[in-house]
Design a protein around this motif. Structure first.
Motif, PDB file in Angstrom:
ATOM      1  N   ASP A  45       0.813  -1.218   0.000  1.00  0.00           N
ATOM      2  CA  ASP A  45       0.000   0.000   0.000  1.00  0.00           C
ATOM      3  C   ASP A  45       0.845   1.265   0.000  1.00  0.00           C
ATOM      4  OD1 ASP A  45      -2.446   1.483   0.138  1.00  0.00           O
ATOM      5  OD2 ASP A  45      -2.097   1.774   2.280  1.00  0.00           O
ATOM      6  N   ILE A  46       1.926   1.267   0.776  1.00  0.00           N
ATOM      7  CA  ILE A  46       2.727   2.488   0.880  1.00  0.00           C
ATOM      8  C   ILE A  46       4.046   2.375   0.126  1.00  0.00           C
ATOM      9  CG2 ILE A  46       1.693   3.168   3.062  1.00  0.00           C
ATOM     10  CD1 ILE A  46       4.041   2.097   4.540  1.00  0.00           C
ATOM     11  N   SER A  48       6.778   0.167   0.144  1.00  0.00           N
ATOM     12  CA  SER A  48       8.057  -0.066   0.826  1.00  0.00           C
ATOM     13  C   SER A  48       8.564  -1.463   0.512  1.00  0.00           C
ATOM     14  CB  SER A  48       7.906   0.109   2.337  1.00  0.00           C
ATOM     15  OG  SER A  48       7.061  -0.895   2.862  1.00  0.00           O
ATOM     16  N   PRO A 102       0.376   8.984   5.709  1.00  0.00           N
ATOM     17  CA  PRO A 102       0.396   8.946   4.244  1.00  0.00           C
ATOM     18  C   PRO A 102       1.524   8.093   3.681  1.00  0.00           C
ATOM     19  CG  PRO A 102       1.372  10.992   5.009  1.00  0.00           C
ATOM     20  CD  PRO A 102       0.901  10.264   6.234  1.00  0.00           C
ATOM     21  N   GLY A 103       2.538   7.783   4.490  1.00  0.00           N
ATOM     22  CA  GLY A 103       3.676   7.023   3.991  1.00  0.00           C
ATOM     23  C   GLY A 103       4.447   6.373   5.112  1.00  0.00           C
ATOM     24  N   MET A 104       5.550   5.711   4.753  1.00  0.00           N
ATOM     25  CA  MET A 104       6.315   4.914   5.702  1.00  0.00           C
ATOM     26  C   MET A 104       6.865   5.738   6.861  1.00  0.00           C
ATOM     27  SD  MET A 104       7.545   2.102   6.812  1.00  0.00           S
ATOM     28  CE  MET A 104       7.337   0.881   5.506  1.00  0.00           C
TER      29      MET A 104
END
Length: 483
Positions: A45-46, A48, A102-104
């Motif tokens: 999803d993000i 990584s 919103p992100g890692m």
């Protein structure tokens, strides 16, 4: 209000508060196994890779372990009840940061905050039980605490897997925030403990301890990508040994050390503190990474891979209370030494069963879980009761740090070894996908994946057999008689 009514009200408030403590004990391991089963979904999803995804677990355990000593001092100064409430509210905030991340980078910030809060929650809870309760009730509540940890471990993969399949990985952190707030309300009614003691901290010791933990985790994380004898990993390893030497030197001279080196003269205490490095190192690593094996090898969904771990986790939920009933007769020496032996038999069975089929693997995981569950019933109480009352704070801090360090190191080591071995057998892109469970079984050849897990199972089995022998030789049941 009559004296009798006051006693009844105090007892009711204490029972409600203990329920909150047990709910907190469910929440802390759930926050490891829950996100662990969803690593593949989070990574996709993000955007990584496997190394970055490992930090979703590692940053939580790292902050948890690194701040355990400081959290114990803070809890003794603030009071255990206020510390519990504050820790649970902070945990809820960290969970909500993960929900809206919103992100890692933001996910890791939220997970780190959860780890900081978890350190405060656990130290305050164990200290409260050790200081305010005694005798049979204390043993019973410690057993409940062990069962609660087991419940969090047991339901984590299944509940989180279901949530991920139904509502996505962020729903796992919504549940964490909700449970933390409910527990905060419950523990807020606990009766007051004796007046907080102005414990002295050890800032330098905490810094050096954190540096040592960061170095050893960093070594395994970087080594998986660059090689175990490359320049940067070796520098990190040297930093670890230097930090360990510095930590011992600092603690030997500190007026208020976070680790009381004199306690290690007690062979039983030393054995109890080292127990997690056998039991929890294997348990945490298997819980985090076995779901990706089930997803890659058998093509299971996130939910089904969580269900597949139930034979491993259910004994950890059920056995602590049963073991508590027989510990007075059998003795903690036998229980603590038999635990890694039974676990090792189960792990050897796992190494064989992965070539025989799913059902055989489930049976072997059940035996492994029985061995682990035996220790959960007595480890916490043993650490808190093997030392004089005035040493409980530092002893529980040392044990809880050993617990978290063992989990953190176990997850780091197995994550790195898993990825490194997979890259031996597969192209890097396939290996990276396998490491997060992102490749269905029809897309790969099984041999490399099976051989990788064979080495992991056998390595932990050898460690368990060695620990069983050492524990039996070192533990003396007579030192628990002061309870």
């Amino acid at each position: 209000m009559t004296h009798e009514n006051l006693i009844q009200e105090t007892g009711l408030r204490q029972n409600i508060g203990i329920v909150g403590i047990c709910l907190s004990a469910v929440l802390l391991p759930f926050s490891v196994t829950g996100p662990g089963v969803a690593l593949g979904d989070i990574a996709r999803d993000i955007g990584s890779g496997p190394l970055a995804s490992q930090w979703i677990i590692n940053i939580y355990n790292f902050c948890f372990a690194a701040l355990m000593f400081s959290a114990g001092v803070l809890a003794s100064r603030m009071g255990r009840r206020p510390s519990l409430v504050a820790g649970l509210i902070l945990f809820a905030i960290g969970s909500l940061i993960c929900v809206f991340a919103p992100g890692m980078v933001v996910v890791l910030i939220g997970r780190g905050l959860q780890g900081v809060a978890a350190a405060l929650i656990l130290t305050a809870a164990v200290q409260y039980i050790a200081i305010t309760l005694a005798g049979d009730k204390q043993r019973f509540v410690f057993a409940m605490l062990g069962s609660s940890f087991g419940a969090g471990l047991a339901i984590g993969p299944v509940l989180s897997g279901g949530l991920v399949d139904l509502a996505g990985w962020r729903s796992v952190f919504v549940l964490c925030a909700s449970l933390a707030l409910v527990a905060a309300v419950s523990v807020s009614v606990l009766p007051k403990e004796p007046a907080p003691v102005a414990s002295k901290g050890d800032l330098l010791g905490t810094i050096v301890f954190t540096a040592a933990l960061a170095s050893v985790c960093g070594y395994f994380m970087v080594a998986a990508d660059q090689g175990f004898v490359s320049l940067i990993p070796m520098l990190l390893l040297l930093s670890f040994f230097a930090a360990v030497w510095a930590f011992v030197a600092v603690e030997a001279r500190a007026p208020f050390p976070i680790v009381d080196l004199s306690l290690f003269r007690n062979g039983t205490f030393l054995a109890v503190v080292l127990q997690p490095f056998t039991i929890l190192t294997a348990f945490a690593a298997i819980l985090v990474y076995m779901p990706t094996y089930f997803q890659s090898h058998f093509g299971l969904s996130v939910f089904d891979s969580g269900l597949a771990l139930l034979p491993l986790t259910i004994p950890v939920f059920i056995l602590p209370m049963l073991v508590n009933l027989i510990s007075a007769r059998l003795g903690r020496r036998w229980i603590l030494s038999l635990s890694p032996f039974v676990m090792s038999i189960g792990l050897i069975g796992c190494a064989i069963a992965i070539y025989m089929g799913f059902i055989w693997l489930e049976v072997a995981l059940l035996v492994t879980g029985i061995g682990i569950g035996m220790a959960f019933g007595v480890m916490d109480a043993a650490a808190a009761t093997v030392v004089p009352v005035n040493k409980v704070e530092v002893a529980t801090g040392m044990f809880n740090s050993a617990r978290l360090v063992s989990e953190t190191v176990g997850i780091s080591v197995v994550g790195s070894v898993l990825l490194a071995l997979l890259r031996v057998y597969y192209d890097p892109s396939v290996a990276d996908s396998l490491a997060v469970g992102a490749v269905a079984s029809s897309d790969i050849l099984d041999n490399g994946l099976l051989l990788t897990w064979t080495w992991i199972f056998l390595g932990f089995a050898a460690l368990g057999l060695l620990a069983s022998f050492v524990l039996f030789r070192c533990i003396d049941d007579q030192v628990f008689e002061h309870e």
